[in-house]
Design an enzyme around this catalytic site. Sequence first.
Site, PDB file in Angstrom:
ATOM      1  N   GLU A   1       0.819  -1.221   0.000  1.00 35.09           N
ATOM      2  CA  GLU A   1       0.000   0.000   0.000  1.00 35.09           C
ATOM      3  C   GLU A   1       0.848   1.264   0.000  1.00 35.09           C
ATOM      4  O   GLU A   1       1.182   1.796   1.059  1.00 35.09           O
ATOM      5  CB  GLU A   1      -0.918   0.026   1.236  1.00 35.09           C
ATOM      6  CG  GLU A   1      -2.028  -0.999   1.181  1.00 35.09           C
ATOM      7  CD  GLU A   1      -2.995  -0.880   2.359  1.00 35.09           C
ATOM      8  OE1 GLU A   1      -2.742  -0.092   3.284  1.00 35.09           O
ATOM      9  OE2 GLU A   1      -4.010  -1.600   2.342  1.00 35.09           O
TER      10      GLU A   1
ATOM     11  N   GLU B   1      -6.179  -7.273  -0.421  1.00 37.58           N
ATOM     12  CA  GLU B   1      -6.388  -7.167   1.027  1.00 37.58           C
ATOM     13  C   GLU B   1      -7.753  -6.544   1.275  1.00 37.58           C
ATOM     14  O   GLU B   1      -8.127  -5.579   0.600  1.00 37.58           O
ATOM     15  CB  GLU B   1      -5.297  -6.295   1.663  1.00 37.58           C
ATOM     16  CG  GLU B   1      -5.263  -6.397   3.180  1.00 37.58           C
ATOM     17  CD  GLU B   1      -4.210  -5.487   3.781  1.00 37.58           C
ATOM     18  OE1 GLU B   1      -3.001  -5.779   3.629  1.00 37.58           O
ATOM     19  OE2 GLU B   1      -4.598  -4.479   4.402  1.00 37.58           O
TER      20      GLU B   1
END
Length: 530
Positions: free
Chosen positions: A366, A454
């Site tokens: 991320e 995710e």
Amino acid sequence: MDDNKQKNTNKILIAVIAIFAVVIIGLLIALLKPDKEDKKDNDNTDTVTEETLTDAKAGDTDAQAEDETQEDTEEGTSNELLCYASVTSTNSWENNGKYSGQLDVSITNKTGSDIKDWSVKIDIGKDTTVDSFWNCNTSKDNGVLTLEPVEYNGVVSANQTLKDIGIIVTASSESEFKKISNATLYVDGKEYELTKEDSEEATTDAKEETTEAEDNSQKKTDDNGKTPFEVHGKLSVNGTDIVDKNGNKFQLKGPSTHGIAWFPDYVSYDTFKTFRDDWGANMIRIAMYTHESGGYSNGGDKEYLKGLVDEGVNAATDLGMYVIVDWHVLQEQNPQVYKADALDFFNEMSEKYKDYDNVIFEICNEPNGNAAWSDVKSYAEEVIPVIRENCPDTIIIVGTPTWSQDVDIAANDPITGYDNIMYAAHFYASTHKDAIRNKVTTAIGKGLPVFISECSICDASGNGSIDYNEADAWFNLIDDYNLSYAVWNISNKDETSSLISSSCNKTSGWTDDELSETGKWFKNQIKNDN
Ligand code: IDC
């Protein structure tokens, strides 16, 4: 004079013959006597104890140590040790006139019941200091180091060996370091070494359980008795879809580990098998933090972490599951920060797993903060060719800015020149709603292959309340586009996103009551996604 001389010579001869005779008789007795060590093996607990421990300490690999213990079991000695701690030096080096080394500690529990409240005492000597430790807490008193469990490894389950506990120490000299060889197990504050004789009944139960476990491991997941990988083989990206070896659309689904450095016990065959067989998962994501709290590039023990990744990849492979190796960029924000390490890591991983057609690489979890798509893209354009050298067509997932939400931005300027590239979109349903779903549909509309690598149904902190309506909205979208997804996280940490209840210490075989609310919801979801 001559007579005397003759007498003296005779005396000397007799003495020599007598000494000779004594030596020969001695040798004969020694040869005919039953082997002392063999005998000890059969009737002296301490000998077996010492040998088992010394073998492990002498630097044997775990596998060797286990084999030897296994031999003892087969011999069936009633004094075989079923429960003990051992310490092994895996690596050591000179350190500014002193001597440092890594010591790995394990606790073996071959009884039929769990051990709780363990501690291990190791005499490291007064002058030896502890430089770092993992998966345990330490305290030192008068040269004796006590290791105690951390939040997640206080129980050594029946028939399991608790591993991955380690310390790095510095001793005044090499010989002082080498003296560290004895670990003593304590349970409930009392010295604890259980022999087979102590626990004849427990051993019988344990054996039955082992046989059952072995039988079960042959059980495959689908009706034809085949594993996901046996049925679907090597995957590739076709348009915005993942397709299997037959060109059919395919959906990957399964859990993500928590940070493997923090929850290593769940990186295991039995854990993954439970997800495969009880939840219907066909994939596992292995998350390795790069920055947080001693992450891979921030003081973490690189060899140890790569070892854990390897355990995970091999467990998934043995189970015929797909496995994502995730370079878990988070707190450092920009994947450029640790790019040099990422290049080395993916060079090594892609070389190691080039023949593993079930492996997928996720190169930056991320990106966030000021990391723009241009930063991520140029990072990816350096990492991808390194992987492609070894793995010409393995699927690679690239993270997107704003915690992997900006797939719409990536869709305007995708990476070109490579096949089998996908882009990460992550969601936490209580926080990320229509606006992020719109980014996903926009990106897919522009032809970008999106992977939900995710997600959870609580808020973005990984905690907070569950939003079931938003969760349903997300899964409608996932179903509509047949998106692949990984669910955060395999642990019993006391936070909403953990799939296992915080009161449960089992690392596999959970009943529904032992799952968190999130765990129950996802088990149902994964099971019913076809
Ligand atoms: C969280 C964990 C939490 C840990 C924290 C460390 O759940 O236990 O203390 O990381 O920073 C992500 C990240 C993922 C986060 C998760 C929840 O990829 O690492 O895990 N999350 O905050 N993105 C959005 C949410």
